[in-house]
Design a protein around this motif. Sequence first.
Motif, PDB file in Angstrom:
ATOM      1  N   ALA A   3       0.819  -1.209   0.000  1.00  0.00           N
ATOM      2  CA  ALA A   3       0.000   0.000   0.000  1.00  0.00           C
ATOM      3  C   ALA A   3       0.853   1.258   0.000  1.00  0.00           C
ATOM      4  CB  ALA A   3      -0.934  -0.016   1.198  1.00  0.00           C
ATOM      5  N   LYS A   4       2.009   1.209   0.610  1.00  0.00           N
ATOM      6  CA  LYS A   4       2.886   2.376   0.665  1.00  0.00           C
ATOM      7  C   LYS A   4       3.316   2.791  -0.749  1.00  0.00           C
ATOM      8  CE  LYS A   4       6.754   4.013   3.368  1.00  0.00           C
ATOM      9  NZ  LYS A   4       7.789   3.647   4.332  1.00  0.00           N
ATOM     10  N   GLU A   5       3.658   1.819  -1.569  1.00  0.00           N
ATOM     11  CA  GLU A   5       4.040   2.107  -2.948  1.00  0.00           C
ATOM     12  C   GLU A   5       2.848   2.587  -3.768  1.00  0.00           C
ATOM     13  OE1 GLU A   5       5.722  -1.499  -4.385  1.00  0.00           O
ATOM     14  OE2 GLU A   5       7.514  -1.340  -3.132  1.00  0.00           O
ATOM     15  N   LEU A   6       1.682   2.021  -3.491  1.00  0.00           N
ATOM     16  CA  LEU A   6       0.492   2.403  -4.236  1.00  0.00           C
ATOM     17  C   LEU A   6       0.081   3.836  -3.940  1.00  0.00           C
ATOM     18  CD1 LEU A   6      -1.662  -0.826  -3.875  1.00  0.00           C
ATOM     19  CD2 LEU A   6      -0.561   0.011  -5.940  1.00  0.00           C
ATOM     20  N   ARG A   7       0.282   4.285  -2.717  1.00  0.00           N
ATOM     21  CA  ARG A   7      -0.102   5.653  -2.347  1.00  0.00           C
ATOM     22  C   ARG A   7       0.727   6.701  -3.088  1.00  0.00           C
ATOM     23  NH1 ARG A   7      -0.790   3.063   2.850  1.00  0.00           N
ATOM     24  NH2 ARG A   7      -3.026   3.017   3.285  1.00  0.00           N
ATOM     25  N   GLU A   8       1.891   6.313  -3.589  1.00  0.00           N
ATOM     26  CA  GLU A   8       2.747   7.242  -4.313  1.00  0.00           C
ATOM     27  C   GLU A   8       2.331   7.398  -5.773  1.00  0.00           C
ATOM     28  OE1 GLU A   8       6.648   5.684  -3.743  1.00  0.00           O
ATOM     29  OE2 GLU A   8       6.646   6.140  -1.595  1.00  0.00           O
ATOM     30  N   LEU A   9       1.462   6.522  -6.271  1.00  0.00           N
ATOM     31  CA  LEU A   9       1.035   6.571  -7.666  1.00  0.00           C
ATOM     32  C   LEU A   9      -0.079   7.588  -7.853  1.00  0.00           C
ATOM     33  CD1 LEU A   9       0.871   2.746  -8.472  1.00  0.00           C
ATOM     34  CD2 LEU A   9       2.742   4.323  -8.956  1.00  0.00           C
ATOM     35  N   SER A  10      -0.219   8.069  -9.088  1.00  0.00           N
ATOM     36  CA  SER A  10      -1.317   8.981  -9.395  1.00  0.00           C
ATOM     37  C   SER A  10      -2.601   8.176  -9.601  1.00  0.00           C
ATOM     38  CB  SER A  10      -0.994   9.772 -10.665  1.00  0.00           C
ATOM     39  OG  SER A  10      -1.012   8.906 -11.788  1.00  0.00           O
ATOM     40  N   MET A  11      -3.694   8.891  -9.701  1.00  0.00           N
ATOM     41  CA  MET A  11      -4.995   8.233  -9.851  1.00  0.00           C
ATOM     42  C   MET A  11      -5.074   7.449 -11.161  1.00  0.00           C
ATOM     43  SD  MET A  11      -7.611   7.680  -8.203  1.00  0.00           S
ATOM     44  CE  MET A  11      -9.068   8.390  -7.539  1.00  0.00           C
ATOM     45  N   THR A  12      -4.539   7.988 -12.251  1.00  0.00           N
ATOM     46  CA  THR A  12      -4.587   7.269 -13.529  1.00  0.00           C
ATOM     47  C   THR A  12      -3.732   6.012 -13.477  1.00  0.00           C
ATOM     48  OG1 THR A  12      -2.834   8.685 -14.405  1.00  0.00           O
ATOM     49  CG2 THR A  12      -5.094   9.311 -14.925  1.00  0.00           C
ATOM     50  N   GLU A  13      -2.587   6.094 -12.808  1.00  0.00           N
ATOM     51  CA  GLU A  13      -1.739   4.911 -12.672  1.00  0.00           C
ATOM     52  C   GLU A  13      -2.424   3.849 -11.824  1.00  0.00           C
ATOM     53  OE1 GLU A  13       2.723   6.848 -12.938  1.00  0.00           O
ATOM     54  OE2 GLU A  13       1.660   6.878 -11.012  1.00  0.00           O
ATOM     55  N   LEU A  14      -3.148   4.280 -10.803  1.00  0.00           N
ATOM     56  CA  LEU A  14      -3.884   3.332  -9.967  1.00  0.00           C
ATOM     57  C   LEU A  14      -4.983   2.633 -10.762  1.00  0.00           C
ATOM     58  CD1 LEU A  14      -4.197   5.326  -6.642  1.00  0.00           C
ATOM     59  CD2 LEU A  14      -2.962   3.182  -6.974  1.00  0.00           C
ATOM     60  N   LEU A  15      -5.677   3.398 -11.578  1.00  0.00           N
ATOM     61  CA  LEU A  15      -6.745   2.809 -12.388  1.00  0.00           C
ATOM     62  C   LEU A  15      -6.181   1.828 -13.412  1.00  0.00           C
ATOM     63  CD1 LEU A  15      -9.007   5.946 -12.873  1.00  0.00           C
ATOM     64  CD2 LEU A  15      -9.399   4.002 -11.352  1.00  0.00           C
TER      65      LEU A  15
END
Length: 63
Positions: A3-15
Amino acid sequence: MDAKELRELSMTELLEEHKKLQKEQFNLRFQRATDQLPQTHLFSESRKNIARVKTVIREKQNG
């Protein structure tokens, strides 16, 4: 990915990551149904990764 790495991503990258994980889970589901999945733990890992991504997306939406 934690989750720590995921929080650093932008919304488009998360999608994009969410779409990629959904496709992976779809393929794993077919392999499991046809008894072609030798590593059965991958399916549960896939579910957990999708949940992590959804959680971070929800956190970002709520601000």
